[in-house]
Design an enzyme around this catalytic site. Sequence first.
Site, PDB file in Angstrom:
ATOM      1  N   CYS A 109       0.823  -1.226   0.000  1.00  0.00           N
ATOM      2  CA  CYS A 109       0.000   0.000   0.000  1.00  0.00           C
ATOM      3  C   CYS A 109       0.850   1.267   0.000  1.00  0.00           C
ATOM      4  CB  CYS A 109      -0.948  -0.007   1.179  1.00  0.00           C
ATOM      5  SG  CYS A 109      -2.030  -1.444   1.159  1.00  0.00           S
ATOM      6  N   HIS A 252      -3.447   6.904   2.422  1.00  0.00           N
ATOM      7  CA  HIS A 252      -3.829   5.588   1.915  1.00  0.00           C
ATOM      8  C   HIS A 252      -5.173   5.211   2.544  1.00  0.00           C
ATOM      9  CE1 HIS A 252      -4.051   1.412   1.100  1.00  0.00           C
ATOM     10  NE2 HIS A 252      -3.716   1.035   2.318  1.00  0.00           N
ATOM     11  N   ASN A 282     -10.162  -0.863   0.376  1.00  0.00           N
ATOM     12  CA  ASN A 282      -8.710  -0.674   0.279  1.00  0.00           C
ATOM     13  C   ASN A 282      -8.220  -1.288  -1.037  1.00  0.00           C
ATOM     14  OD1 ASN A 282      -5.930  -0.879   0.481  1.00  0.00           O
ATOM     15  ND2 ASN A 282      -5.936  -1.606   2.599  1.00  0.00           N
TER      16      ASN A 282
END
Length: 333
Positions: A109, A252, A282
């Site tokens: 990520c 993020h 996500n």
Amino acid sequence: MALVGCGSALPSLSLSNDQLSHRVETNDAWIRSRTGIAARRVAGPGETLTSLATDAGRAALAHAGWQPQDLDLILLATSSPDDLFGTAPRIQAALGANQAVAFDLTAACSGFLFALITAGHYLRCGTMRRVLVIGADQLSRWIDWDDRSTCVLFGDGAAAVALEACPGAEDGLLGFRMHSDGRRAECLTLQQGQERHPLVEGHTAQRGGFQPIQMNGQEVYKFAVREVPAVLEALLKDTGTATSQIDWLLLHQANQRILDAVGTRLGIPADRVLSNLAAYGNTSAATIPLMLDEAVRDGRIAPGHLIATSGFGAGLSWGAALLRWRGPGGSGA
Ligand code: ACO
């Protein structure tokens, strides 16, 4: 470097929490209250990492007003490539970016952020003039859909940013920090299985194949709410920037509770903390450019705006950058 264009591409299937609750024992109220996620996109037949990333790249080129052959470099941040030997060259071919070198970069990520900073160095040292950085992941293929502790969190998507070299005074990468801590790698993994097959008498060879994502959610949560504010505070100090000068906090998109905690810790009002994870979950390397693209296109992010961004995740890896958005055709404020 200057940030001059962006684009994104998402699979067509949107899977709601209610739909997921028919497959695994969970419910909309639990997922929303613990994560802020209401739905996620899942790639269907014909939607591959390559196709999504290519569509995102094409959209960013169009936004910047560039032709594919203008590109010197395509950097693909992903942890879920179509080809472990490299997926970026396939995107290069699909775009027709014949002059560009293309390669993959993996940092989960944090991948998009690390790729953006890497691209910034090629642009600053003068070896590249125009770069496409793509963040794309298709984690749906590495999720155990019977594991309710992880399957509710992730989604598929791709987004890209067009970057070009510019005079130092106009540089849109005002500062950055990057960190890794492999001692904590086991908190969040997508790793090879242990299966082996006979090779010759007395020897076996490992058979390739990855196990589904495994995560210690509470450890990852604690890591994020400790390290992300710390790295952002250090970055603001490095660059002599007050939080009041930041137009947008672009984190993020892992969990709304993490976004809220970081915003509160930094004293940044909630209406300046960008969030779209309710719709997409996500998407790993794609979350930051996906959110950037959405906010640029709906007019929230305008030329000259200052953006504090932070990526964090498996590795463990984390980092932050202070960016100034320029947009197509012209210099920022
Ligand atoms: N639906 C219903 N109940 C659930 C679900 C679910 N989907 N998942 C877990 N539960 C249950 C558990 O079984 C547990 O039940 P029990 O008390 O009877 O044992 C209870 O809910 C609490 O579980 P916890 O794991 O303690 O829940 P927590 O409040 O920690 O929330 C979560 C879990 C949302 C995963 C949280 O820990 C978190 O957000 N962590 C960060 C995860 C993250 O952001 N990961 C991505 C990082 S970025 C990257 O690099 C990929």
